[in-house]
Design a protein around this motif. Structure first.
Motif, PDB file in Angstrom:
ATOM      1  N   THR A 209       1.574   9.292   4.539  1.00 45.74           N
ATOM      2  CA  THR A 209       0.335   8.872   3.869  1.00 45.74           C
ATOM      3  C   THR A 209      -0.890   8.929   4.777  1.00 45.74           C
ATOM      4  O   THR A 209      -2.020   8.866   4.302  1.00 45.74           O
ATOM      5  CB  THR A 209       0.481   7.436   3.340  1.00 45.74           C
ATOM      6  OG1 THR A 209       0.778   6.559   4.444  1.00 45.74           O
ATOM      7  CG2 THR A 209       1.592   7.356   2.308  1.00 45.74           C
TER       8      THR A 209
ATOM      9  N   ASP B 157       0.819  -1.205   0.000  1.00 52.09           N
ATOM     10  CA  ASP B 157       0.000   0.000   0.000  1.00 52.09           C
ATOM     11  C   ASP B 157       0.856   1.259   0.000  1.00 52.09           C
ATOM     12  O   ASP B 157       0.436   2.298  -0.537  1.00 52.09           O
ATOM     13  CB  ASP B 157      -0.935   0.005   1.219  1.00 52.09           C
ATOM     14  CG  ASP B 157      -1.993  -1.076   1.136  1.00 52.09           C
ATOM     15  OD1 ASP B 157      -2.277  -1.532   0.002  1.00 52.09           O
ATOM     16  OD2 ASP B 157      -2.517  -1.485   2.188  1.00 52.09           O
ATOM     17  N   GLU B 158       2.024   1.191   0.619  1.00 50.75           N
ATOM     18  CA  GLU B 158       2.858   2.377   0.758  1.00 50.75           C
ATOM     19  C   GLU B 158       4.242   2.178   0.139  1.00 50.75           C
ATOM     20  O   GLU B 158       5.218   2.831   0.551  1.00 50.75           O
ATOM     21  CB  GLU B 158       2.990   2.740   2.239  1.00 50.75           C
ATOM     22  CG  GLU B 158       1.655   3.087   2.879  1.00 50.75           C
ATOM     23  CD  GLU B 158       1.801   3.441   4.349  1.00 50.75           C
ATOM     24  OE1 GLU B 158       2.882   3.182   4.916  1.00 50.75           O
ATOM     25  OE2 GLU B 158       0.839   3.969   4.920  1.00 50.75           O
TER      26      GLU B 158
ATOM     27  N   LYS C 183      -2.301   8.101  -6.202  1.00 52.75           N
ATOM     28  CA  LYS C 183      -2.239   6.652  -6.034  1.00 52.75           C
ATOM     29  C   LYS C 183      -1.483   6.030  -7.213  1.00 52.75           C
ATOM     30  O   LYS C 183      -1.938   6.085  -8.363  1.00 52.75           O
ATOM     31  CB  LYS C 183      -3.655   6.061  -5.967  1.00 52.75           C
ATOM     32  CG  LYS C 183      -4.517   6.640  -4.847  1.00 52.75           C
ATOM     33  CD  LYS C 183      -3.960   6.299  -3.483  1.00 52.75           C
ATOM     34  CE  LYS C 183      -4.869   6.822  -2.373  1.00 52.75           C
ATOM     35  NZ  LYS C 183      -4.348   6.525  -1.020  1.00 52.75           N
TER      36      LYS C 183
ATOM     37  N   LYS D  16       0.077   3.390  -9.757  1.00 51.40           N
ATOM     38  CA  LYS D  16      -0.362   2.129 -10.372  1.00 51.40           C
ATOM     39  C   LYS D  16       0.763   1.560 -11.234  1.00 51.40           C
ATOM     40  O   LYS D  16       1.638   2.303 -11.702  1.00 51.40           O
ATOM     41  CB  LYS D  16      -1.610   2.364 -11.222  1.00 51.40           C
ATOM     42  CG  LYS D  16      -2.802   2.881 -10.462  1.00 51.40           C
ATOM     43  CD  LYS D  16      -4.021   3.018 -11.342  1.00 51.40           C
ATOM     44  CE  LYS D  16      -3.846   4.055 -12.423  1.00 51.40           C
ATOM     45  NZ  LYS D  16      -3.733   5.421 -11.880  1.00 51.40           N
TER      46      LYS D  16
END
Length: 207
Positions: A147, A127-128, A154, A156
Motif C-alpha cells: 500500500t 487502514d490496511e 479504497k 468501504k
C-alpha cells in the motif's frame, strides 16, 4: 310238456351303485381340501408381502444432509450455498474459508493461494485490513500489502469485492499490531490464527 316244465329265463340283477361312487368321491374331496389349503397359503403369503412393502421406507437425502461441513483440502457444498445466497465465496485449495469448517480450512491451507469472489466487506477496522464474509460470525480477515506509495481501490463497508492472496499464519499480537480492537473482532482474529495476505492492487470492486 307243459309250460310249467320250462326253465325260468335268467333276469339281469341290479348292482348297487353306492360303493363305486365312493371310490371317486373320496379323492375328489381330498383334492378340494388340498386346493383350498393352497389358496389360503398363497393369500397369506401375498398379504405378508404387501405389509412388508407398505412398512418399508426408502431414505432420501435432504437439503440439510447434502450441506456437509467443509473438509480441509476439498470442495464443499458450503461454498456453493454461500455463493447462491449472494454472500460470495472465499476459497483456498478448493475448500471454503467461510461457514462450517472455515477456521479449520484456514490452517489446513497455510501458504496456499486464496481467492475471494463477490464477497461482502463486513467492516473496515484498519487502514490496511478489513473483514469479509456473510456475517460478523462468519468472516475472515484480509490484510493488504503493497500500500505504500501506490494508488489502490479504497475498500468501504458493504462493498462487494474480488481479490486473490495467500493464507498466512498470524504472528503473536497480530490483531493489536494491525489496530483491531476487541469491539472490532480482535479475539476472533486471534482465535482463527490466520488471515489472507492480499496485494492491494488485486482488490477490485465486484460487478
Amino acid at each position: 310238456m307243459s309250460d310249467n316244465s320250462r326253465t325260468p329265463s335268467a333276469r339281469p340283477v341290479a348292482v348297487p351303485a353306492g360303493p363305486s361312487r365312493r371310490k371317486w368321491l373320496v379323492p375328489l374331496i381330498i383334492a378340494l381340501v388340498v386346493l383350498i389349503a393352497l389358496l389360503l397359503l398363497l393369500s397369506q403369503c401375498g398379504g405378508d408381502d404387501d405389509n412388508t412393502s407398505a412398512g418399508t421406507t426408502t431414505a432420501t437425502p435432504t437439503a440439510a444432509a447434502t450441506s456437509a461441513a467443509a473438509t480441509p483440502g476439498t470442495a464443499t457444498d458450503t461454498a456453493t450455498a454461500t455463493a447462491e445466497d449472494g454472500a460470495g465465496t472465499v476459497t483456498a485449495g478448493g475448500a471454503s474459508l467461510l461457514g462450517a469448517g472455515g477456521a479449520q480450512n484456514l490452517s489446513a491451507n497455510d501458504g496456499k493461494q486464496a481467492t475471494g469472489q463477490g464477497v461482502k466487506v463486513q467492516s473496515v477496522p484498519a487502514d490496511e485490513g478489513f473483514w469479509v464474509g456473510s456475517s460478523e460470525q462468519d468472516r475472515v480477515w484480509v490484510q493488504l500489502t503493497g500500500t505504500n506509495g501506490e494508488s489502490y481501490y479504497k475498500v468501504k463497508q458493504d462493498d462487494t469485492v474480488n481479490f486473490s492472496g495467500t493464507v498466512t499464519r498470524a504472528a503473536e499480537g497480530f490483531a493489536a499490531k494491525t489496530g483491531v480492537t476487541a469491539a472490532e473482532g480482535a479475539d476472533q482474529l486471534t482465535e482463527q490464527g490466520y488471515y489472507i495476505s492480499v496485494p492491494a492492487s488485486s482488490v477490485k470492486l465486484s460487478d
